[in-house]
Design an enzyme around this catalytic site. Structure first.
Site, PDB file in Angstrom:
ATOM      1  CD  GLU A  66       0.964  13.207 -25.727  1.00  0.00           C
ATOM      2  OE1 GLU A  66       2.042  13.367 -26.324  1.00  0.00           O
ATOM      3  OE2 GLU A  66       0.859  12.739 -24.585  1.00  0.00           O
ATOM      4  CE  LYS A 119       5.883  10.854 -19.285  1.00  0.00           C
ATOM      5  NZ  LYS A 119       5.500  12.190 -19.636  1.00  0.00           N
TER       6      LYS A 119
HETATM    7  N1  PSU Z   1       2.597  10.065 -21.822  1.00  0.00           N
HETATM    8  C1  PSU Z   1       2.771   8.878 -22.448  1.00  0.00           C
HETATM    9  N2  PSU Z   1       3.761   8.797 -23.360  1.00  0.00           N
HETATM   10  C2  PSU Z   1       4.521   9.880 -23.708  1.00  0.00           C
HETATM   11  C3  PSU Z   1       4.314  11.121 -23.071  1.00  0.00           C
HETATM   12  C4  PSU Z   1       3.342  11.135 -22.133  1.00  0.00           C
HETATM   13  O1  PSU Z   1       2.074   7.920 -22.167  1.00  0.00           O
HETATM   14  O2  PSU Z   1       5.358   9.752 -24.581  1.00  0.00           O
HETATM   15  C5  PSU Z   1       5.085  12.346 -23.473  1.00  0.00           C
HETATM   16  C6  PSU Z   1       4.147  13.541 -23.342  1.00  0.00           C
HETATM   17  O3  PSU Z   1       4.058  14.139 -24.609  1.00  0.00           O
HETATM   18  C7  PSU Z   1       4.788  14.420 -22.333  1.00  0.00           C
HETATM   19  C8  PSU Z   1       6.235  14.122 -22.538  1.00  0.00           C
HETATM   20  O4  PSU Z   1       4.474  15.763 -22.528  1.00  0.00           O
HETATM   21  O5  PSU Z   1       6.226  12.702 -22.704  1.00  0.00           O
HETATM   22  C9  PSU Z   1       7.078  14.604 -21.387  1.00  0.00           C
HETATM   23  O6  PSU Z   1       8.412  14.681 -21.773  1.00  0.00           O
HETATM   24  P1  PSU Z   1       9.433  15.573 -20.903  1.00  0.00           P
HETATM   25  O7  PSU Z   1       9.493  14.910 -19.569  1.00  0.00           O
HETATM   26  O8  PSU Z   1      10.735  15.491 -21.660  1.00  0.00           O
HETATM   27  O9  PSU Z   1       8.860  16.947 -20.862  1.00  0.00           O
END
Ligand code: PSU
Ligand code: MN
Length: 294
Positions: A21, A152
């Site tokens: 990603e 996370k």
């Molecule tokens: N994990 C990390 N750093 C990030 C993310 C995940 O260590 O920046 C990103 C991923 O791309 C994940 C996103 O899909 O954050 C989730 O964002 P949201 O909660 O707005 O969907």
């Protein structure tokens, strides 16, 4: 959508490919750590015998596999957006550049014919006010194998786990019986299944695929030498309260919280993030290799 020639060749020849990603590059880690990380993950995948395919939106085009110049352009572009599912069409039409979240990368990797994707932490259910990542719903309807270190740490882990169950996402603890918690190797929440090797993970994914289960198989690999769960939870609490006070929400919330955790921990969470991303990329390459065997 354009495939990097190297990725197209690997796919045509049935060789292992690992999707990576790019929101972690544009929004997850500070510069210049982000570019170093992007390069490192590609190198790790290669060392383990697979072809890396970092996925991103580059000037209105979906790119599956970036060359060195594109990787650098993405990592240094301050106007790079965060592409999820709800803005993907608009970003393409408006010729924007963006990192792709787990949701968008999962969708695009599957569209491109890839089977395996490595990320750091997946999105999930935030504590109040209501906010749930599109990662969950996308994982529920796309049959990809996704390696992560758990949801996370900024999330409500038990609620996220419940949603993963309701949505029918296949969950495999990698050498663990408990949900890994991103920066921390373990949370108190038990998982429904465990695998002990890349081969066992590949076998579980194959079985799910041959049955036609619609969702992803999520391989949950605990970080090695992670941070203590209670300590991270304290930082998370502080960062979350601050976000609420400052009225930060929507797609800015996750990047804000990750940045605050990094500050509160004097860089320890970034260090952990880098380590777990590398470990996940390596495991994903091993699983992709196992899947490429007839
Ligand atoms: N994990 C990390 N750093 C990030 C993310 C995940 O260590 O920046 C990103 C991923 O791309 C994940 C996103 O899909 O954050 C989730 O964002 P949201 O909660 O707005 O969907
Ligand atoms: Mn959200």
């Amino acid at each position: 959508m354009r495939l990097h020639p190297e990725v197209a060749r690997a796919l045509a020849e049935g060789r292992p490919v690992v999707a990576l990603e790019s929101t972690v590059i544009t929004h997850g880690l500070p510069r210049p750590l982000n570019l170093a990380l992007a390069r490192r993950l590609e190198a790790v995948v290669r060392e383990a015998g697979a072809t890396p395919a970092t996925i991103a939106v580059m000037r209105g085009e979906v790119a599956v596999g970036l060359d060195e110049e594109e990787l650098e352009a993405l990592a240094t572009d301050p106007s790079a957006d965060k592409a999820s599912l709800w803005n993907l069409g608009a970003l393409l039409a408006q010729k924007k550049t963006a990192g792709t979240t787990v949701a968008a990368t999962t969708f695009l990797a599957h569209r491109a014919g890839l089977k395996v994707f490595a990320t750091g932490g997946i999105g999930g259910v935030h504590p109040e006010p209501y906010d749930e990542s599109a990662d969950l719903i996308e994982l529920s309807r796309t049959p990809l194998l996704v390696v992560s270190a758990g949801p996370k740490s900024i999330l409500n882990l038990s609620a996220t786990l419940e949603r993963l169950e309701s949505l029918g996402v296949g969950l495999l603890g990698y050498q663990t019986n408990h949900l890994p918690a991103f920066h921390s190797p373990q949370s108190p929440y038990p998982l429904p299944a465990r695998v002990n090797s890349a081969l066992e993970a590949a076998q579980a994914f194959r079985a799910a695929r041959s049955l036609g289960l619609p969702g992803a198989t999520l391989v949950l690999k605990p970080i090695s030498q992670g941070l203590p769960f209670e300590q991270v939870q304290r930082w998370v609490e502080e960062a979350t309260q601050e976000a609420a006070r400052r009225g930060i929400g929507g797609k800015a919330l996750t990047p804000f919280l990750l940045r605050r955790l990094s500050e509160l921990s004097a860089g320890q969470t970034d260090e952990a993030n880098l380590r777990l991303l590398e470990e996940n990329a390596r495991l994903a390459a091993e699983i992709a290799s196992a899947l490429a065997q007839p």
